[in-house]
Design a protein around this motif. Structure first.
Motif, PDB file in Angstrom:
ATOM      1  N   PHE A 115       0.830  -1.202   0.000  1.00 25.35           N
ATOM      2  CA  PHE A 115       0.000   0.000   0.000  1.00 25.35           C
ATOM      3  C   PHE A 115       0.868   1.256   0.000  1.00 25.35           C
ATOM      4  CE2 PHE A 115      -3.485  -2.781   0.906  1.00 25.35           C
ATOM      5  CZ  PHE A 115      -4.606  -2.097   0.473  1.00 25.35           C
ATOM      6  N   LEU A 116       1.927   1.223   0.799  1.00 24.91           N
ATOM      7  CA  LEU A 116       2.790   2.405   0.858  1.00 24.91           C
ATOM      8  C   LEU A 116       3.565   2.589  -0.449  1.00 24.91           C
ATOM      9  CD1 LEU A 116       4.111   2.338   4.516  1.00 24.91           C
ATOM     10  CD2 LEU A 116       2.436   3.871   3.515  1.00 24.91           C
ATOM     11  N   LEU A 117       3.999   1.484  -1.060  1.00 22.07           N
ATOM     12  CA  LEU A 117       4.700   1.576  -2.350  1.00 22.07           C
ATOM     13  C   LEU A 117       3.789   2.204  -3.399  1.00 22.07           C
ATOM     14  CD1 LEU A 117       6.569  -1.850  -2.732  1.00 22.07           C
ATOM     15  CD2 LEU A 117       7.607   0.391  -2.359  1.00 22.07           C
ATOM     16  N   LYS A 118       2.534   1.727  -3.401  1.00 15.87           N
ATOM     17  CA  LYS A 118       1.559   2.245  -4.362  1.00 15.87           C
ATOM     18  C   LYS A 118       1.398   3.753  -4.177  1.00 15.87           C
ATOM     19  CE  LYS A 118      -1.843   1.952  -7.355  1.00 15.87           C
ATOM     20  NZ  LYS A 118      -1.501   1.786  -8.770  1.00 15.87           N
ATOM     21  N   ASP A 119       1.273   4.131  -2.927  1.00 11.72           N
ATOM     22  CA  ASP A 119       1.109   5.541  -2.587  1.00 11.72           C
ATOM     23  C   ASP A 119       2.302   6.365  -3.084  1.00 11.72           C
ATOM     24  OD1 ASP A 119      -0.791   7.113  -1.556  1.00 11.72           O
ATOM     25  OD2 ASP A 119      -0.242   6.878   0.554  1.00 11.72           O
ATOM     26  N   LEU A 120       3.516   5.858  -2.844  1.00 11.58           N
ATOM     27  CA  LEU A 120       4.735   6.574  -3.262  1.00 11.58           C
ATOM     28  C   LEU A 120       4.816   6.676  -4.785  1.00 11.58           C
ATOM     29  CD1 LEU A 120       7.463   5.142  -0.836  1.00 11.58           C
ATOM     30  CD2 LEU A 120       6.497   7.446  -0.844  1.00 11.58           C
ATOM     31  N   MET A 121       4.406   5.607  -5.478  1.00 12.74           N
ATOM     32  CA  MET A 121       4.445   5.632  -6.948  1.00 12.74           C
ATOM     33  C   MET A 121       3.421   6.617  -7.492  1.00 12.74           C
ATOM     34  SD  MET A 121       4.999   1.695  -8.130  1.00 12.74           S
ATOM     35  CE  MET A 121       6.485   0.809  -7.665  1.00 12.74           C
ATOM     36  N   GLU A 122       2.222   6.600  -6.914  1.00 14.34           N
ATOM     37  CA  GLU A 122       1.178   7.511  -7.390  1.00 14.34           C
ATOM     38  C   GLU A 122       1.568   8.963  -7.169  1.00 14.34           C
ATOM     39  OE1 GLU A 122      -1.341   6.697  -9.226  1.00 14.34           O
ATOM     40  OE2 GLU A 122      -0.849   4.569  -9.065  1.00 14.34           O
ATOM     41  N   GLN A 123       2.307   9.204  -6.086  1.00 17.18           N
ATOM     42  CA  GLN A 123       2.775  10.577  -5.813  1.00 17.18           C
ATOM     43  C   GLN A 123       4.044  10.904  -6.600  1.00 17.18           C
ATOM     44  OE1 GLN A 123       2.857  12.007  -1.699  1.00 17.18           O
ATOM     45  NE2 GLN A 123       1.924  10.074  -1.079  1.00 17.18           N
ATOM     46  N   LYS A 124       4.501   9.948  -7.418  1.00 18.33           N
ATOM     47  CA  LYS A 124       5.719  10.092  -8.238  1.00 18.33           C
ATOM     48  C   LYS A 124       6.958  10.328  -7.380  1.00 18.33           C
ATOM     49  CE  LYS A 124       3.538  11.506 -12.572  1.00 18.33           C
ATOM     50  NZ  LYS A 124       2.185  11.056 -12.220  1.00 18.33           N
ATOM     51  N   LEU A 125       6.974   9.767  -6.195  1.00 20.77           N
ATOM     52  CA  LEU A 125       8.138   9.922  -5.315  1.00 20.77           C
ATOM     53  C   LEU A 125       9.150   8.800  -5.526  1.00 20.77           C
ATOM     54  CD1 LEU A 125       6.299  11.072  -2.063  1.00 20.77           C
ATOM     55  CD2 LEU A 125       7.676  12.467  -3.616  1.00 20.77           C
ATOM     56  N   ILE A 126       8.707   7.684  -6.128  1.00 22.56           N
ATOM     57  CA  ILE A 126       9.629   6.612  -6.533  1.00 22.56           C
ATOM     58  C   ILE A 126       9.246   6.176  -7.950  1.00 22.56           C
ATOM     59  CG2 ILE A 126      10.141   5.730  -4.203  1.00 22.56           C
ATOM     60  CD1 ILE A 126       8.139   3.448  -4.743  1.00 22.56           C
ATOM     61  N   PRO A 127      10.222   5.607  -8.717  1.00 17.01           N
ATOM     62  CA  PRO A 127       9.898   5.173 -10.079  1.00 17.01           C
ATOM     63  C   PRO A 127       9.003   3.937 -10.083  1.00 17.01           C
ATOM     64  CG  PRO A 127      12.156   4.578  -9.513  1.00 17.01           C
ATOM     65  CD  PRO A 127      11.631   5.373  -8.359  1.00 17.01           C
ATOM     66  N   ARG A 128       8.321   3.734 -11.207  1.00 15.53           N
ATOM     67  CA  ARG A 128       7.413   2.575 -11.305  1.00 15.53           C
ATOM     68  C   ARG A 128       8.189   1.322 -11.710  1.00 15.53           C
ATOM     69  NH1 ARG A 128       1.972   3.968 -11.071  1.00 15.53           N
ATOM     70  NH2 ARG A 128       1.620   6.197 -11.269  1.00 15.53           N
ATOM     71  N   VAL A 129       9.064   0.845 -10.839  1.00 12.12           N
ATOM     72  CA  VAL A 129       9.778  -0.415 -11.113  1.00 12.12           C
ATOM     73  C   VAL A 129       8.841  -1.569 -10.760  1.00 12.12           C
ATOM     74  CG1 VAL A 129      12.103   0.479 -10.769  1.00 12.12           C
ATOM     75  CG2 VAL A 129      10.819  -0.377  -8.798  1.00 12.12           C
ATOM     76  N   PRO A 130       9.092  -2.765 -11.337  1.00 11.48           N
ATOM     77  CA  PRO A 130       8.213  -3.891 -10.991  1.00 11.48           C
ATOM     78  C   PRO A 130       8.285  -4.228  -9.503  1.00 11.48           C
ATOM     79  CG  PRO A 130       9.683  -4.440 -12.831  1.00 11.48           C
ATOM     80  CD  PRO A 130      10.127  -3.128 -12.298  1.00 11.48           C
ATOM     81  N   VAL A 131       7.129  -4.550  -8.943  1.00 12.69           N
ATOM     82  CA  VAL A 131       7.059  -4.973  -7.539  1.00 12.69           C
ATOM     83  C   VAL A 131       6.600  -6.425  -7.518  1.00 12.69           C
ATOM     84  CG1 VAL A 131       5.907  -4.611  -5.322  1.00 12.69           C
ATOM     85  CG2 VAL A 131       6.475  -2.637  -6.752  1.00 12.69           C
ATOM     86  N   TYR A 132       7.381  -7.279  -6.876  1.00 14.91           N
ATOM     87  CA  TYR A 132       7.031  -8.690  -6.795  1.00 14.91           C
ATOM     88  C   TYR A 132       6.701  -9.058  -5.349  1.00 14.91           C
ATOM     89  CZ  TYR A 132       9.254  -8.879 -11.378  1.00 14.91           C
ATOM     90  OH  TYR A 132       9.591  -8.656 -12.673  1.00 14.91           O
TER      91      TYR A 132
END
Ligand SMILES: [Zn+2]
Length: 480
Positions: free
Chosen positions: A274-291
């Motif tokens: 959930f936190l990764l999703k949040d960070l990606m949506e806010q463009k704070l981290i790149p959209r690398v694959p998450v496994y």
């Protein structure tokens, strides 16, 4: 007399197991009308001296135990239930509906890992026992599930004459409860409160990423309190974890490395996703694959989604905005060994969340063998690492670790973010105790390393003036 005996999580942080008996005689020879039950029935994990106790019989034969009241689905609270069943237990296991569902995946998986472990030792001939046997099998774990009875929060259950209980929220993980037990005999009554594990305060800035309700039930008034102390001597950081998490991920991806996150498949993995999703949506981290590489991953998410009554407002909002984690583009749930292997072979930056959380078993071991030797990678701990675990060794700066009998050098960056904890810290524990409407006659500290348990004992004595002791392994106390 009625008594309580501490059969685990006393002097250590795992193996939660507390026996309550209204036997008028000794445990060895209980009176015919005695009713004996356990609160929690967990596995010992971590240090070998404690792990060996998983093979020790209880002081009461399993067939004489009539019930287990289970606080939540972590293995150190539920993981010995299949063994109890294997030893002859035929009673009922009471747990909240979400805990029953979670045990349905966690216990068979634990049986599977026990079998795998025994097979590994047999192959290596590294066990003193020939052949090495599993503590219980996946099939035995599956069979014991039919003894579970889903018991909603707040419903009073009469176990026997003069013995009843109900679950109240502990706000630790999905389905987690405290057990409020009432014992009555000859017109005298005692209330016992077993906290299980205590969750964090209702403050998303202090305890970020809460996916379920936060804040344990306030206004309790037990005569006897049995309380956890995992974080009894520590303070969680109060800074927002997201900038630090983003900086660590960005630096890793920039140098071409991957982020490996050891996390329990249940709760912690969902929280982290959930936190990764949040960070990606806010463009704070790149959209690398998450496994999310855990055979339990998909199942755990489905159970999580089924129990929407437990969601925190933040979780509800995120799902409303972006759908469920199973639908998020770029997020992959690996369930087969083949899929896991493919992640292993990938050389592109990615974020791999895998279990188990303390690196003691499961697929995380393969990812560590693969990624630990490369300094471009990052191992990010987001959970408690018990003494004696491989996770603790890596976190404390070991230069090498042994995995599957192989020496693996640790050259990857290692970071630990403490804010993800699902346990209240010492300030939050005290805050909760201050809501009690009366002082317990006795308080027993359990479920902590010795230093942590002692620190919490001293803090409660100093700040609240209560009568507090640290429970010792096998200690027996008269209640009534
Ligand atoms: Zn727990």
């Amino acid at each position: 007399m009625s008594y309580i005996q501490f059969l685990g999580a006393a002097g250590t942080v795992t193996g939660s197991k507390h026996l309550i008996s209204n036997s008028h005689d000794s445990a060895e020879q209980p009176t015919a009308d005695a009713f004996q039950f356990l609160v929690d029935c967990g596995l010992f994990q971590g240090q070998k001296e404690w792990r060996l106790k998983n093979w020790t019989d209880l002081p009461v034969p399993a067939r004489q135990i009539s019930a287990v009241i289970l606080t939540h689905a972590h293995l150190d609270h539920c993981g010995w239930i299949p063994r109890l069943y294997k030893e002859g237990f035929t009673g009922t296991i009471y747990a909240t509906p979400a805990t029953v569902d979670l045990c349905g995946i966690i216990l068979p998986d634990s049986g599977y890992l026990q079998e795998e472990d025994a097979a590994f030792h047999n192959k290596q001939k590294s066990s003193k026992h020939a052949p090495a046997m599993p503590l219980y099998t996946m099939e035995e774990a599956q069979q014991c599930l039919s003894h579970f009875r889903a018991t909603p929060f707040g419903e009073t259950v009469q176990l026997a004459e003069g013995i009843s209980f109900r679950f109240v929220r502990s706000a630790h993980i999905l389905g987690a409860a405290m057990a409020e037990i009432t014992l009555a005999t000859n017109g005298t009554q005692r209330t016992l409160l077993f906290t299980g594990d205590i969750g964090r305060v209702r403050n998303n800035a202090i305890a970020p990423g809460k996916v379920v309700h936060s804040g344990p039930t306030e206004g309790e008034s037990p005569d006897v309190l049995v309380m956890e102390s995992t974080y009894g001597n520590r303070h969680h950081p109060h800074e927002d974890v997201l900038p630090e998490m983003a900086a660590l991920i960005n630096a890793t991806v920039k140098r071409g490395g991957s982020v490996v996150v050891p996390a329990f498949a249940v709760e912690r993995t969902q929280k982290f996703l959930f936190l990764l999703k949040d960070l990606m949506e806010q463009k704070l981290i790149p959209r690398v694959p998450v496994y999310a590489d855990s055979p339990m991953g998909i199942h755990a998410v489905q159970i999580f989604l089924k129990h929407s009554e437990e969601f925190s407002p933040e979780t509800k909002e995120l799902i409303a905005r972006h759908g469920t984690p199973l639908q998020w583009p770029g997020f992959h749930f690996a369930s087969t060994a083949q899929e896991s292997k493919r992640i292993n072979e990938s050389h592109f930056p990615s974020i791999i969340v895998s279990s188990n959380g303390m690196c003691m078993g499961g697929r995380i071991q393969h990812h560590l063998i693969q990624r630990l030797p490369d300094p471009r990678n990052l191992i990010m701990f987001i959970g408690y690492q018990a003494v004696g675990t491989r996770g603790r060794q890596i976190k404390e700066g070991a230069h090498e670790v042994k995995i599957f009998g192989e020496i693996v050098p640790v050259r990857a960056q290692v970071a630990a973010l403490e804010q993800f904890s699902d346990h209240a810290d010492v300030d939050e524990l005290l805050e909760w105790l201050r809501t009690f409407t009366k002082t317990p006659q006795s308080t027993h500290i359990v479920h902590g390393e010795p230093d942590s348990a002692e620190a919490l004992r001293q803090t409660i004595v100093a700040q609240l003036g209560w009568q507090v002791d640290k429970a010792k392994y096998m200690q027996k106390d008269e209640i009534l």
